[in-house]
Design an enzyme around this catalytic site. Structure first.
Site, mmCIF file in Angstrom:
data_model
loop_
_atom_site.group_PDB
_atom_site.id
_atom_site.type_symbol
_atom_site.label_atom_id
_atom_site.label_comp_id
_atom_site.label_asym_id
_atom_site.label_seq_id
_atom_site.Cartn_x
_atom_site.Cartn_y
_atom_site.Cartn_z
ATOM 1 N N GLU A 84 17.862 -4.927 54.533
ATOM 2 C CA GLU A 84 17.886 -3.921 53.477
ATOM 3 C C GLU A 84 16.890 -4.214 52.363
ATOM 4 O O GLU A 84 16.967 -3.626 51.277
ATOM 5 C CB GLU A 84 19.297 -3.816 52.883
ATOM 6 C CG GLU A 84 20.356 -3.351 53.847
ATOM 7 C CD GLU A 84 20.227 -1.885 54.233
ATOM 8 O OE1 GLU A 84 19.156 -1.289 53.983
ATOM 9 O OE2 GLU A 84 21.185 -1.349 54.803
ATOM 10 N N HIS A 102 24.487 -4.845 46.981
ATOM 11 C CA HIS A 102 24.758 -3.796 47.969
ATOM 12 C C HIS A 102 25.965 -4.222 48.793
ATOM 13 O O HIS A 102 26.010 -5.345 49.301
ATOM 14 C CB HIS A 102 23.547 -3.603 48.889
ATOM 15 C CG HIS A 102 23.836 -2.818 50.130
ATOM 16 N ND1 HIS A 102 24.453 -1.584 50.117
ATOM 17 C CD2 HIS A 102 23.602 -3.096 51.445
ATOM 18 C CE1 HIS A 102 24.569 -1.136 51.356
ATOM 19 N NE2 HIS A 102 24.071 -2.043 52.177
ATOM 20 N N HIS A 104 29.513 -2.804 51.465
ATOM 21 C CA HIS A 104 30.107 -1.805 52.347
ATOM 22 C C HIS A 104 31.568 -1.601 51.950
ATOM 23 O O HIS A 104 32.439 -1.479 52.806
ATOM 24 C CB HIS A 104 30.006 -2.256 53.806
ATOM 25 C CG HIS A 104 28.604 -2.307 54.325
ATOM 26 N ND1 HIS A 104 28.305 -2.730 55.615
ATOM 27 C CD2 HIS A 104 27.419 -1.991 53.756
ATOM 28 C CE1 HIS A 104 26.993 -2.672 55.799
ATOM 29 N NE2 HIS A 104 26.438 -2.230 54.682
ATOM 30 N N TYR A 123 36.679 7.606 32.812
ATOM 31 C CA TYR A 123 35.566 7.554 31.860
ATOM 32 C C TYR A 123 34.573 6.416 32.110
ATOM 33 O O TYR A 123 33.450 6.432 31.602
ATOM 34 C CB TYR A 123 36.092 7.468 30.422
ATOM 35 C CG TYR A 123 36.902 6.233 30.097
ATOM 36 C CD1 TYR A 123 36.288 5.011 29.824
ATOM 37 C CD2 TYR A 123 38.291 6.296 30.041
ATOM 38 C CE1 TYR A 123 37.021 3.888 29.516
ATOM 39 C CE2 TYR A 123 39.041 5.179 29.725
ATOM 40 C CZ TYR A 123 38.400 3.972 29.457
ATOM 41 O OH TYR A 123 39.135 2.859 29.147
ATOM 42 N N HIS A 164 27.733 4.593 54.566
ATOM 43 C CA HIS A 164 27.101 3.277 54.495
ATOM 44 C C HIS A 164 27.772 2.361 53.472
ATOM 45 O O HIS A 164 28.318 1.332 53.840
ATOM 46 C CB HIS A 164 25.612 3.458 54.166
ATOM 47 C CG HIS A 164 24.796 2.218 54.281
ATOM 48 N ND1 HIS A 164 23.447 2.222 54.539
ATOM 49 C CD2 HIS A 164 25.119 0.905 54.150
ATOM 50 C CE1 HIS A 164 22.986 0.990 54.575
ATOM 51 N NE2 HIS A 164 23.993 0.166 54.336
ATOM 52 N N TYR A 219 30.239 -1.224 22.463
ATOM 53 C CA TYR A 219 31.371 -1.935 23.064
ATOM 54 C C TYR A 219 31.064 -3.421 23.243
ATOM 55 O O TYR A 219 29.929 -3.799 23.547
ATOM 56 C CB TYR A 219 31.697 -1.309 24.419
ATOM 57 C CG TYR A 219 32.865 -1.965 25.135
ATOM 58 C CD1 TYR A 219 34.175 -1.713 24.747
ATOM 59 C CD2 TYR A 219 32.644 -2.858 26.187
ATOM 60 C CE1 TYR A 219 35.248 -2.318 25.405
ATOM 61 C CE2 TYR A 219 33.702 -3.477 26.833
ATOM 62 C CZ TYR A 219 34.993 -3.197 26.434
ATOM 63 O OH TYR A 219 36.042 -3.802 27.079
#
Length: 223
Positions: A84, A102, A104, A123, A164, A219
């Protein structure tokens, strides 16, 4: 400087690799990936350290550092980088990302099968830049997938990949990982609420989300 199987590694790269491996192992222990699916990368200067293809994360050692340049040419290590890699490099070339995760993740992947965009059930979508889009399906490891992902990431720090998984990025590995975990949680929330017979989940408006986005700027603790 330390030695890897593919050359000399700077102290900064060695430290970043250790953090990358810890994050990759966390994706497994937290149930966001199975086996060697998913991948993690972190940028150090113009070098991208990335998990190698098909190697269980619990077997990765300090000498397994795997790194490529922004052009994709391998500059560190001898292990083959993740398949990837085009997605990771596309993110680094077009954003200010310093880390990419990344996965799954099951709930997020399930949502990618159902809708073109994750409904605004919470939110914290504001923390990812707004409503999370779903990139169209394309074969893994291809330029087509990377291009679809970039379109879905426009003004966002995370998106779903149809059939994916997920991809998120951040200024640090911790931030990229936290965004992945938050996205998976929101997907699980929507699936849970929408599965109750006879009820439709209440959704936030864009105005409500924009208000949260403004509040999120202040925040946390002052730096």
């Amino acid at each position: 400087m330390t030695e890897s199987r593919g050359g000399r590694v700077s102290a900064e790269e060695s430290e970043a690799w250790e953090a990358l491996v810890a994050t990759a192992r966390r994706t497994v222990s937290d149930g966001l990936v199975v086996g060697t699916s998913g991948n993690v990368s972190v940028r150090v200067g113009d070098t991208v350290l990335v998990t190698p293809s098909g190697v269980p994360y619990d077997r990765l050692a300090p000498g397994d550092v795997t790194g490529v340049g922004l052009d994709g040419r391998q500059v560190l290590g001898t292990l083959v980088p993740t398949s990837e890699l085009p997605m990771h490099l596309a993110v680094y070339r077009t954003t200010d990302a310093r880390a990419v995760v990344h996965t799954h993740a099951v709930h997020a992947t399930a949502v990618s099968l159902l809708v073109p965009e994750l409904p605004l059930v919470h939110y914290m979508a504001a923390a990812l830049g707004g409503p999370v889009r779903v990139a169209p399906y394309a074969t893994y490891g291809t330029g087509e997938l990377a291009r679809g992902m970039l379109a879905a990431l426009t003004d966002r720090t995370g998106c779903l990949l149809r059939n994916h998984g997920t991809i998120t990025y951040g200024a640090t590995l911790d931030q990229a990982y936290d965004r992945t975990a938050q996205l998976e949680w929101m997907c699980r929330l929507w699936l849970t609420a929408s599965s109750v017979p006879g009820h439709t989940p209440s959704l936030l408006t864009r105005a409500q989300l924009d208000e949260v986005a403004e509040r999120l700027h202040g925040y946390g603790q002052p730096t």
